[in-house]
Design a protein around this motif. Structure first.
Motif, PDB file in Angstrom:
ATOM      1  N   ASN A 243       1.929  -9.162   5.330  1.00 20.27           N
ATOM      2  CA  ASN A 243       1.306  -7.922   4.859  1.00 20.27           C
ATOM      3  C   ASN A 243       2.040  -7.416   3.610  1.00 20.27           C
TER       4      ASN A 243
ATOM      5  N   VAL B 164      13.638  -6.321   8.996  1.00 21.44           N
ATOM      6  CA  VAL B 164      13.141  -7.630   8.579  1.00 21.44           C
ATOM      7  C   VAL B 164      14.024  -8.243   7.491  1.00 21.44           C
TER       8      VAL B 164
ATOM      9  N   GLU C  33       4.117  -5.069  12.095  1.00 23.35           N
ATOM     10  CA  GLU C  33       2.726  -5.039  12.555  1.00 23.35           C
ATOM     11  C   GLU C  33       2.292  -3.606  12.798  1.00 23.35           C
TER      12      GLU C  33
ATOM     13  N   HIS D 242      -4.735  -2.295   5.539  1.00 26.40           N
ATOM     14  CA  HIS D 242      -5.481  -1.585   4.489  1.00 26.40           C
ATOM     15  C   HIS D 242      -5.995  -2.673   3.544  1.00 26.40           C
TER      16      HIS D 242
ATOM     17  N   ASP E 199      10.017  -5.667  14.470  1.00 27.98           N
ATOM     18  CA  ASP E 199       9.658  -4.247  14.459  1.00 27.98           C
ATOM     19  C   ASP E 199      10.864  -3.432  14.900  1.00 27.98           C
TER      20      ASP E 199
ATOM     21  N   SER F 149       0.850  -1.198   0.000  1.00 35.92           N
ATOM     22  CA  SER F 149       0.000   0.000   0.000  1.00 35.92           C
ATOM     23  C   SER F 149       0.882   1.244   0.000  1.00 35.92           C
TER      24      SER F 149
HETATM   25  O1  PTJ Z   1      -0.026  -4.102   3.989  1.00 35.80           O
HETATM   26  P1  PTJ Z   1      -0.873  -3.599   5.112  1.00 35.80           P
HETATM   27  O2  PTJ Z   1      -2.159  -2.960   4.647  1.00 35.80           O
HETATM   28  O3  PTJ Z   1      -1.157  -4.639   6.151  1.00 35.80           O
HETATM   29  O4  PTJ Z   1      -0.066  -2.425   5.865  1.00 35.80           O
HETATM   30  C1  PTJ Z   1       1.235  -2.660   6.328  1.00 35.80           C
HETATM   31  C2  PTJ Z   1       1.744  -1.455   7.129  1.00 35.80           C
HETATM   32  C3  PTJ Z   1       3.211  -1.718   7.490  1.00 35.80           C
HETATM   33  C4  PTJ Z   1       1.653  -0.200   6.263  1.00 35.80           C
HETATM   34  C5  PTJ Z   1       0.861  -1.305   8.396  1.00 35.80           C
HETATM   35  O5  PTJ Z   1       0.946  -2.466   9.146  1.00 35.80           O
HETATM   36  C6  PTJ Z   1       1.283  -0.097   9.199  1.00 35.80           C
HETATM   37  O6  PTJ Z   1       0.774   1.003   9.042  1.00 35.80           O
HETATM   38  O7  PTJ Z   1       2.242  -0.324  10.091  1.00 35.80           O
HETATM   39  P2  PTJ Z   1       2.819   0.798  11.107  1.00 35.80           P
HETATM   40  O8  PTJ Z   1       1.839   1.105  12.163  1.00 35.80           O
HETATM   41  O9  PTJ Z   1       3.405   1.929  10.344  1.00 35.80           O
HETATM   42  O10 PTJ Z   1       3.962  -0.034  11.793  1.00 35.80           O
HETATM   43  C7  PTJ Z   1       5.000  -0.598  11.058  1.00 35.80           C
HETATM   44  C8  PTJ Z   1       6.195  -0.759  11.986  1.00 35.80           C
HETATM   45  O11 PTJ Z   1       7.181  -1.464  11.259  1.00 35.80           O
HETATM   46  C9  PTJ Z   1       6.824   0.572  12.440  1.00 35.80           C
HETATM   47  O12 PTJ Z   1       7.114   0.486  13.826  1.00 35.80           O
HETATM   48  C10 PTJ Z   1       8.133   0.657  11.651  1.00 35.80           C
HETATM   49  O13 PTJ Z   1       9.162   1.272  12.377  1.00 35.80           O
HETATM   50  C11 PTJ Z   1       8.438  -0.811  11.435  1.00 35.80           C
HETATM   51  N1  PTJ Z   1       9.210  -1.081  10.217  1.00 35.80           N
HETATM   52  C12 PTJ Z   1       9.145  -0.457   9.012  1.00 35.80           C
HETATM   53  N2  PTJ Z   1       9.979  -1.022   8.139  1.00 35.80           N
HETATM   54  C13 PTJ Z   1      10.592  -2.034   8.784  1.00 35.80           C
HETATM   55  C14 PTJ Z   1      10.086  -2.089  10.115  1.00 35.80           C
HETATM   56  N3  PTJ Z   1      10.491  -3.005  11.009  1.00 35.80           N
HETATM   57  C15 PTJ Z   1      11.400  -3.926  10.571  1.00 35.80           C
HETATM   58  N4  PTJ Z   1      11.917  -3.934   9.318  1.00 35.80           N
HETATM   59  C16 PTJ Z   1      11.551  -3.015   8.399  1.00 35.80           C
HETATM   60  N5  PTJ Z   1      12.068  -3.037   7.159  1.00 35.80           N
END
Ligand code: PTJ
Length: 257
Positions: free
Chosen positions: A78, A200, A162, A106, A181, A31
């Motif tokens: 996801n 990840v 997550e 989403h 995370d 997304s």
């Molecule tokens: O595909 P969907 O619709 O399920 O949406 C996926 C996202 C990631 C957009 C959705 O779950 C979301 O909005 O997540 P958040 O609340 O932004 O949380 C994502 C977390 O992952 C945050 O704490 C980021 O710091 C962390 N993060 C981002 N990229 C990485 C990561 N952690 C580990 N490895 C990464 N590459």
């Protein structure tokens, strides 16, 4: 290959990872919100020095022990995880004998199907989607929609990247939850059984390797590794590491752009 970026660019690896997300958006797997989530992750990873710390290694050991020992495990996917580590997700699921299940914040049928096709293109045989009738209680987002044969039936769930609420709801449902995370302050990190505070992209290959090793040891040995793990301590060490970063001199593995 990163479009338009020379392999000698000091931030080549970071740009290459970004490119996977951009491709993910272009092919309907990720997304647009996923790009924002990735940016937050990048910033935290930068402060962590873009390397796997000892606290993450210990979390990976505990995660592997827990996932291998579980009676029934599911690997939740996801849009970000699918774009970043599709082969690794397939390999982990295969090592654990666990189903892959698409579970989105989403949500949308088209993207669920695109992710399933993407995983199959990377070697998955079957990919579960929400079955339309099974729900996890206590989740406000579409993440509550699951498959009766996957996440709903599992006693341990692996959840890379997550968004918070679901982790607590899965714990309330009596499941062990392993997350990845980069944010040790997130609700996800705090409500996980084991949170791997690492990118990840780096964590997955190591998790697969240790899970394979854990399959070779006794149940008692796995129980000792999982039982000796303290998630609160991991998060404390990760936060201390983040806050201690000396931005005046310390730099990530590759120099900043
Ligand atoms: O595909 P969907 O619709 O399920 O949406 C996926 C996202 C990631 C957009 C959705 O779950 C979301 O909005 O997540 P958040 O609340 O932004 O949380 C994502 C977390 O992952 C945050 O704490 C980021 O710091 C962390 N993060 C981002 N990229 C990485 C990561 N952690 C580990 N490895 C990464 N590459």
């Amino acid at each position: 290959m990163t479009a338009g970026v020379d392999a000698r660019h000091p931030r080549h690896e970071s740009l290459r990872i970004r490119e996977r997300l951009v491709r993910g958006v272009e092919c309907g797997v990720t997304s647009l919100h996923g790009l924002i989530a990735h940016g937050r992750g990048e910033a935290l990873d930068y402060l962590l020095g873009e390397r796997t710390h000892e606290f993450a290694e210990r979390a990976i050991d505990a995660a592997a022990a827990l996932l291998v020992s579980a009676t029934s495990t599911a690997v939740s996917v996801n849009g970000n995880a699918a774009a970043l580590v599709p082969e690794e997700l397939v390999a982990l699921a295969s090592t654990l004998g666990a189903p892959l299940e698409v579970n989105l914040f989403h949500a949308g049928t088209q993207r669920e199907r695109a992710i399933a096709a993407h995983l199959k293109a990377h070697g998955a045989k079957d990919v579960l989607l929400p079955d339309g009738v099974t729900e996890i209680a206590g989740i406000a987002s579409p993440r509550r929609l699951v498959n009766a044969d996957g996440i709903a039936a599992a006693d341990a769930v692996f959840v890379p990247l997550e968004d918070g609420d679901r982790c607590a709801a899965l714990r309330s449902a009596g499941k062990a939850v392993v997350t990845v995370d980069l944010n040790p302050l997130s609700r996800t990190a705090r409500s996980s059984t084991v949170c791997i505070v690492d990118n990840v992209v780096r964590a997955m290959p190591r998790l697969i390797e240790v899970a394979r090793e854990m399959r070779q040891v006794t149940e008692q040995e796995r129980a000792a590794v999982a039982g000796g793990y303290d998630n609160a301590e991991t998060l404390r060490l990760a936060e201390t590491t983040l806050r201690a970063t000396d931005t005046s001199g310390a730099q990530p593995a590759t120099a900043p752009a």
